[in-house]
Enzyme design. Structure first.
Site, short mmCIF file in Angstrom:
data_model
loop_
_atom_site.label_atom_id
_atom_site.label_comp_id
_atom_site.label_asym_id
_atom_site.label_seq_id
_atom_site.Cartn_x
_atom_site.Cartn_y
_atom_site.Cartn_z
N CYS A 142 2.74 32.44 4.17
CA CYS A 142 3.03 33.62 3.40
C CYS A 142 1.73 34.30 2.76
CB CYS A 142 3.93 33.34 2.12
SG CYS A 142 3.15 31.97 1.15
N CYS A 158 -6.18 10.56 -7.12
CA CYS A 158 -5.39 9.58 -6.66
C CYS A 158 -4.58 9.95 -5.91
CB CYS A 158 -4.83 8.80 -7.91
SG CYS A 158 -3.39 7.48 -7.27
N CYS A 193 0.72 -1.13 0.01
CA CYS A 193 0.02 0.00 -0.14
C CYS A 193 0.85 1.32 -0.04
CB CYS A 193 -0.91 0.17 1.38
SG CYS A 193 -1.63 1.41 1.67
N HIS A 237 0.74 39.74 -9.43
CA HIS A 237 2.04 39.96 -8.49
C HIS A 237 3.24 39.39 -9.29
CE1 HIS A 237 -1.01 41.21 -5.79
NE2 HIS A 237 -0.05 41.82 -4.88
N CYS A 255 0.26 11.56 -9.84
CA CYS A 255 -1.03 11.21 -10.52
C CYS A 255 -2.35 11.83 -10.37
CB CYS A 255 -1.13 9.54 -10.18
SG CYS A 255 -2.80 8.98 -10.97
N HIS A 259 -2.85 2.75 -9.37
CA HIS A 259 -2.01 2.95 -8.04
C HIS A 259 -2.57 2.15 -6.94
CE1 HIS A 259 -0.29 6.61 -10.18
NE2 HIS A 259 0.65 5.66 -10.34
N CYS A 318 -33.05 39.78 -3.09
CA CYS A 318 -32.36 40.33 -4.22
C CYS A 318 -31.39 39.21 -4.96
CB CYS A 318 -31.48 41.78 -4.09
SG CYS A 318 -30.33 41.96 -5.31
N CYS A 355 -4.48 0.37 0.21
CA CYS A 355 -5.42 -0.79 0.88
C CYS A 355 -6.80 -0.11 1.41
CB CYS A 355 -4.69 -1.35 2.02
SG CYS A 355 -4.65 0.08 3.45
N HIS A 361 -34.41 44.96 -1.66
CA HIS A 361 -34.17 46.02 -1.19
C HIS A 361 -34.25 47.31 -2.26
CE1 HIS A 361 -30.52 45.93 -3.63
NE2 HIS A 361 -30.22 44.83 -3.25
#
Lengths: 582, 194
Positions: free
Chosen positions: A306, A180, A135, A330, A185, A154, A253, A157, A261
């Site tokens: 970050c 997967c 596995c 950026h 993959c 792939h 709305c 178990c 509204h």
């Protein structure tokens, strides 16, 4: 002049572009006869229609089984067109936001690319043909018949698959795009495989996400935001307003999913609502600790890492925490992100400081705010009360009244109409206070005019409310009265006048009170004319209605919209009110 | 619940080829959820010669949820916070897969040391310096490596020798010294209590 005809027009909500200044004469009419009303009643014999008739039907209400059916329909459609399995079709549709046409276009343009992107392998691979396999997650060795794999082969178990699937389902709707576990993959894991291995509870969650995805990722549908309501609304964009009335009778709305509204626009509403809850602890916390994703608006708390934020699936928008701009903007090209120049630049230009300053000012003008808020909230509770009264009317009083006055219930719809109008007017009136709060102090002419219009609206509505509430009482308690027809005339007349007044009020406010130009040079300035009463301008617009072809040339500075009769500036090519082309 | 049998396997597997990869993972305490990883600074970079320690914390959902990793050794790198040691690496966040291991994650961090990604910075100051003035960046990074990543390397052989003479097996001595960051007294205490 036939005043009854005008009134019929006003009563008939289906004809939305009828002459909206017609109400004024209906008030004066006191010689109407019952026969005319009978005609109206026969015309609209389905009382459930009352609500829906009030709006243009550019939307459909869907309940859960409707959504299921549509979803399955779309999946079947794609499965049969592309000759693929239902599971694969569902994966494709989910990836392309449930747009059948988009799936079709992309697939037939470049099938190979679509397969690669979505993770649908052309030739499914079976597990390696050996006795024992390791596995890839727990590294234990198992006999190959207790191993499973996606189409890529792939092997993992069953226990690890279960852990993988369960973690992903409990992580949110990202589980609908499960791949997967092998990092190299990208084979998609289909619904069949997930359902066969997930626990009962997780399967339910998964199905829930699957259904929700069909509504939430679809550009045309949204959930009704009313608490406890399970309906979704399918909306056809373009033309008309965004106002939608759900099957649960909640009006909202469609654009911003706040309650309906008009005449205030969505931005003002969100500002107002934000302001109203600004004192609450929750909002303080959210404001201080989170920022809304610039794309999907979900609040995001940054707890580590970050400045490069990736919103959770399905949004996955990548943006900069500092300036909330797209991350793709950026880069070295734009001067970098390390200290986000865009943010620094904006700070220097004073954009961010301004926000701060405005916050300060808002605090100082707390009193002014309280004035508007109290009135806004009072109308809100008045509206709730009127709604409750309306329900009581429909469930108890109408029957009683029909007994007492010897009138069939079908003849008493004018009372329901009146109450519906009261509810609607309270809603409009409520929002005019948010409008008033944001109307700049320096525009004196507009403010004066606005306050005059609002005052008139208040008193008109009071008149109607009084009539529907107090005067009705005498007929509820007394025996058959010959005055009842007169009462009918009066209430129906008031309803129609008030409706006209409020419809015009909404238009005038949505139009930014453009009748008032700062200098007040024209004869139309504030205070001199009311929206309901006939003035030279309103008569003018009526004559335009009679001769549509000459509308455009009638008034050199404006053109009148064919659909909603709104007077647009000459330069506009699209109606400012209903977005129809000229 | 953390899958401890998998963690055990990972540790064995990782420490088996420690001579090839130079990467090791050892438990910090005895419950296997707090670990310490060690990676050598890649050759040809300002980090060469340094030994970097990484704090590893395994969440309950491991391996289905990513391990929490941060540098315990101070390091000057655009994607690693010079203050907290936090690491900006996609496989430690949304790109984690249960088929990845502690060793592969540490290998990725090692790769990050050789190939910084200044477009996705964790430490804005370092990233800016990296792009604008690479020379200063490289010498700062080298200086930090010298100052913080080599403390225990000085005289480590003598320490090992001493502890081995006390009767502890050499392998255990080396790994214990590594865990406590080269402090001879702490290593001795740990060896005695084990």
């Amino acid at each position: 002049m036939d005043s009854e005809d005008d009134m019929h027009d006003a009563n008939d909500a289906e004809s939305l572009d009828d002459d909206f200044y017609s109400g004024e004469t209906a008030m004066d009419s006191d010689d109407g006869d019952a026969a005319d009303y009978e005609f109206i009643d026969n015309d609209s014999d389905d009382s459930d229609d009352l609500l829906s008739r009030r709006s243009q039907q550019n939307y459909t209400i869907l309940n859960e089984s409707d959504i299921h059916l549509r979803q399955e329909d779309d999946i079947m459609k794609i499965a049969s067109i592309l000759s693929i399995s239902n599971v694969a079709a569902a994966i494709l549709l989910r990836h392309y936001n449930w747009s059948v046409s988009k799936v079709n276009d992309e697939w037939f343009a470049d099938e190979e690319k679509v397969r690669r992107v979505v993770g649908l392998l052309e030739d499914p691979r079976a597990l390696p043909n050996v006795k024992e396999l390791t596995c890839g997650i727990c590294f234990e060795v198992y006999s190959s018949d207790s191993m499973r794999s996606a189409a890529c082969g792939h092997p993992f178990c069953v226990t690890c698959w279960q852990g993988y699937i369960s973690t992903s389902i409990n992580d949110g709707p990202g589980c609908l795009m499960l791949r997967c576990p092998d990092p190299s993959c990208s084979a998609a894991v289909g619904q069949d495989m997930i359902v066969s291995m997930a626990s009962h509870e997780d399967t339910e969650k998964y199905q829930r996400y699957f259904l929700r995805s069909f509504v939430e990722d679809n550009r045309k549908t949204k959930w009704c935001p009313a608490p406890g309501c399970d309906y979704a609304v399918d909306f056809i964009v373009g033309g008309g307003t965004f106002d939608v009335t759900c099957g649960c009778s909640y009006s909202f709305c469609w654009n911003c999913t706040e309650e309906a509204h008009r005449p205030v626009d969505c931005d003002t509403v969100s500002k107002w609502i934000m302001k109203n809850s600004a004192e609450s602890e929750n909002m303080n916390w959210i404001l201080a600790n989170s920022k809304p994703c610039p794309k999907c608006k979900r609040p995001i708390e940054k707890n580590q890492g970050c400045m490069h934020i990736t919103c959770t699936p399905p949004c996955k928008f990548e943006f900069c925490w500092l300036c909330l701009g797209a991350w793709s903007d950026h880069g070295e090209r734009t001067g970098g992100f390390y200290a986000c120049n865009r943010y620094e630049a904006a700070k220097q230009e004073g954009v961010y400081d301004d926000t701060e300053k405005r916050r300060e000012m808002a605090k100082n003008s707390l009193e002014r705010y309280t004035h508007y808020y109290e009135r806004w909230a009072t109308n809100q509770s008045s509206r709730q009360k009127a709604l409750a009264d309306l329900q009581q009317m429909q469930s108890i009083h109408l029957e009683k009244l029909s007994d007492r006055q010897g009138q069939p219930e079908s003849q008493l719809k004018f009372i329901t109409e009146a109450w519906l109008q009261i509810v609607e007017c309270r809603r409009v009136l409520k929002w005019t206070y948010a409008y008033g709060y944001y109307l700049p102090e320096r525009e004196h002419g507009k403010r004066q005019f606005f306050e005059y219009l609002q005052g008139e609206a208040e008193s008109g509505l009071e008149r109607l409310h009084q009539c529907a509430e107090k005067e009705l009482q005498t007929y509820l308690t007394g025996g058959p009265s010959k005055d009842f027809n007169e009462f009918r005339m009066k209430l129906a007349g008031l309803t129609s006048v008030t409706r006209n007044y409020f419809e015009n009020l909404v238009r005038a406010l949505e139009n930014g009170l453009s009748d008032v130009d700062g200098h007040g040079g024209s004869s139309r300035t504030g205070g001199t004319r009311s929206l309901g009463a006939g003035s030279s301008k309103s008569r003018g617009s009526r004559s335009k209605g009679a001769a549509r072809s000459s509308r455009a040339t009638d008034d050199s500075a404006h053109w009148s919209c064919e659909y909603c009769t709104f007077a647009n500036a000459k330069s506009a090519t699209v109606c400012q009110m209903c977005q129809q082309r000229r | 619940m953390v899958d401890f049998s998998r963690v055990q396997k990972e540790l064995q597997e990782c420490n088996r080829d420690i001579n090839v990869s130079g990467i090791s993972v050892n438990p910090k305490s005895d419950n296997l959820t707090n670990l310490i990883g060690t990676i050598p600074g890649p050759i040809g970079t300002p980090y060469e010669g340094g030994t970097f320690k990484i704090d590893i914390n395994l969440p309950d959902g491991y391996p289905f949820e990513p391990p929490k990793m941060k540098f315990a050794t101070k390091v000057w790198h655009p994607n690693i916070s010079s203050q907290s040691g936090a690491i900006c690496l996609d496989i430690l966040k949304d790109q984690w897969s249960p088929a990845l291991t502690l060793k592969t994650a540490l290998l990725s961090i090692q790769a990050l040391l050789s190939a910084p990604e200044p477009d996705d910075p964790q430490d804005a100051v370092v990233a800016q310096q990296y792009l604008k003035d690479y020379q200063t960046f490289a010498s700062t990074a080298r200086y930090w490596t010298e100052s913080f990543a080599k403390i225990s390397s000085l005289g480590v052989e003598e320490k090992v020798q001493k502890l081995v003479e006390m009767g502890f097996p050499e392998g255990l001595v080396r790994s214990t010294l590594e865990v406590v960051g080269g402090d001879e007294n702490m290593a001795l205490e740990k060896l005695c209590s084990a």
